[in-house]
Motif scaffolding. Structure first.
Motif, short mmCIF file in Angstrom:
data_model
loop_
_atom_site.label_atom_id
_atom_site.label_comp_id
_atom_site.label_asym_id
_atom_site.label_seq_id
_atom_site.Cartn_x
_atom_site.Cartn_y
_atom_site.Cartn_z
N PHE A 1 -2.93 7.88 -3.58
CA PHE A 1 -3.09 6.17 -2.76
C PHE A 1 -3.24 5.54 -3.51
CE2 PHE A 1 -5.79 9.88 -0.47
CZ PHE A 1 -5.62 10.12 0.63
N SER B 1 1.03 -1.31 -0.03
CA SER B 1 0.30 -0.09 -0.03
C SER B 1 1.09 1.01 -0.12
CB SER B 1 -0.90 0.10 1.15
OG SER B 1 -1.53 -1.24 1.22
N ALA C 1 -8.57 5.44 3.68
CA ALA C 1 -7.08 6.78 3.65
C ALA C 1 -7.54 7.24 2.67
CB ALA C 1 -5.65 6.83 3.04
N MET C 2 -8.36 7.16 1.54
CA MET C 2 -8.84 8.03 0.48
C MET C 2 -10.11 8.22 0.59
SD MET C 2 -11.33 7.33 -2.21
CE MET C 2 -11.64 5.62 -2.35
N TYR D 1 -9.41 11.49 3.37
CA TYR D 1 -9.14 12.50 2.26
C TYR D 1 -10.44 13.04 1.86
CZ TYR D 1 -7.18 14.24 -2.14
OH TYR D 1 -7.02 15.18 -3.19
N PRO E 1 -5.21 1.55 1.40
CA PRO E 1 -5.76 2.97 0.90
C PRO E 1 -7.07 3.12 0.82
CG PRO E 1 -4.02 1.18 -0.59
CD PRO E 1 -5.00 0.15 1.04
N ILE F 1 0.29 5.32 0.49
CA ILE F 1 -1.26 6.45 1.32
C ILE F 1 0.25 7.05 1.46
CG2 ILE F 1 -1.72 6.77 3.31
CD1 ILE F 1 -2.46 3.40 3.87
#
Length: 364
Positions: A209, A202, A349-350, A353, A346, A204
């Protein structure tokens, strides 16, 4: 195991509130694909983007014009009017609007009132794609549009297409960041049983990502095996990078080679796919796709074969995400919870975001 304990469900639900989803308002200050360039001609094209109705046309100087699709007089869609010398004439009372959105004529009176106009949107045409900045035009920032050199290079052969997704664009980005599903959702197209269990890494970062997966050795599905000639059992390497590059662009890059040949002697075959989701509404998405390869150039039969095979697979995504959307819509809020696993890092995390971008934009 039965239903998880209520405390576990509550914790998962609380964690989900920190992720963008179908209820998250759109991020307006970014570039999204409005259309393929070939769609926009010297005639009016209506399209709903990010919940807003826009009308497009190509001006006599070749530039793409994007305007609000509503006459400010009595709210008639301007796309129902006519295009006359780079101006839209409303089909209801004949008010005329120029390419900047200014009203320049009211047929029923001699003088045209000032400050009567419609919103215009900044566009940018690159290669075969027309991008639109959905925020205020004066804030349009081309540095936020990731480069896509291969989409214009003569060293790459390309095809393109469009799919209508009845689901959230956030879920499509998530789908593209977790390619574990290739072994299952795409089992009949370009997925292979070993794909989900292959090692992955991954990446990040700040708004970037990616998921990297090396499937070596593997047996390629026909869509890749036939064009590359890597048709043997366990003959091929399949090196994949799937990357969220912006709200309007996700890019998948894959390299294939014969893993039985020495590194200095093996040719490499590269493909890239630009997945470009543009929200239509909260639960519907315009899905623009450009696929490229750096081998078998100018081979129309290979282009058609790969295009048809790939779009069968992409339709599987569209069908699966639509089913997912129905399940989400029909699950009571108190019963809705979703767990994440390691491969989701990922994507999680996306989604954080995207939510942070929206919250930042919403602040006065």
């Amino acid at each position: 195991m039965t239903r998880p304990h209520i405390n576990v469900i509550t914790a998962v639900q609380n964690a989900s509130q920190r992720l963008a989803d179908r209820h998250t308002p759109f991020v307006m200050n970014d570039w999204y694909v409005a259309a393929f360039g070939e769609e926009i001609k010297d005639q009016l094209l209506a399209r709903t983007l990010l919940g807003r109705r826009l009308v497009f046309f190509r001006a006599s100087d070749g530039r793409v014009v994007a305007l609000e699709d509503r006459c400010p007089h009595r709210s008639m869609p301007l796309s129902a009017g006519t295009l006359d010398q780079d101006a839209i004439v409303c089909g209801y009372h004949g008010l005329r609007f120029n390419a900047e959105g200014d009203c320049i004529e009211v047929p029923s009176q001699a003088n045209c009132p000032k400050n009567v106009g419609i919103r215009s949107y900044r566009t940018h045409e690159r290669g075969t794609v027309v991008w639109v900045w959905m925020g205020e035009a004066e804030h349009a920032d081309l540095s936020k549009l990731p480069p896509q050199d291969w989409m214009e290079s003569a060293e790459w052969e390309r095809s393109q297409g469009y799919l209508s997704l009845q689901g959230s664009y956030v879920r499509l980005h998530e789908n593209l960041l977790d390619l574990t599903h290739l072994s299952f959702l795409h089992a009949k197209s370009f997925g292979t049983p070993d794909y989900a269990k292959a090692t992955f890494e991954s990446v990040i970062g700040d708004g970037q990502f990616a998921l990297l997966r090396n499937v070596v050795p593997t047996t390629l599905p026909p869509v890749w095996a036939i064009p590359t000639g890597l048709t043997g059992q366990g003959q091929a390497a399949r090196i994949v990078r799937s990357e969220f590059r912006s709200l309007g662009l996700h890019e998948v890059s894959v390299t294939f080679y014969d893993c039985h040949l020495p590194e200095t002697e093996r040719p490499q075959f590269r493909i890239r796919t630009a997945h470009m989701p543009t929200p239509e509404t909260a639960t519907s998405t315009h899905y623009f796709i450009v696929h490229g390869r750096d081998f078998a150039l100018e081979d129309t039969a290979t282009t058609r074969f790969m295009h048809d095979q790939l779009f069968m697979a992409f339709q599987e995504d569209v069908d699966g995400l639509a089913l997912q959307e129905l399940a989400l819509a029909n699950t009571p809020a108190e019963d809705l919870y979703e767990f994440s696993v390691a491969a989701d890092a990922p994507a999680v995390a996306m989604r954080r975001y995207v939510l942070a971008r929206q919250q930042s934009e919403a602040q006065p």
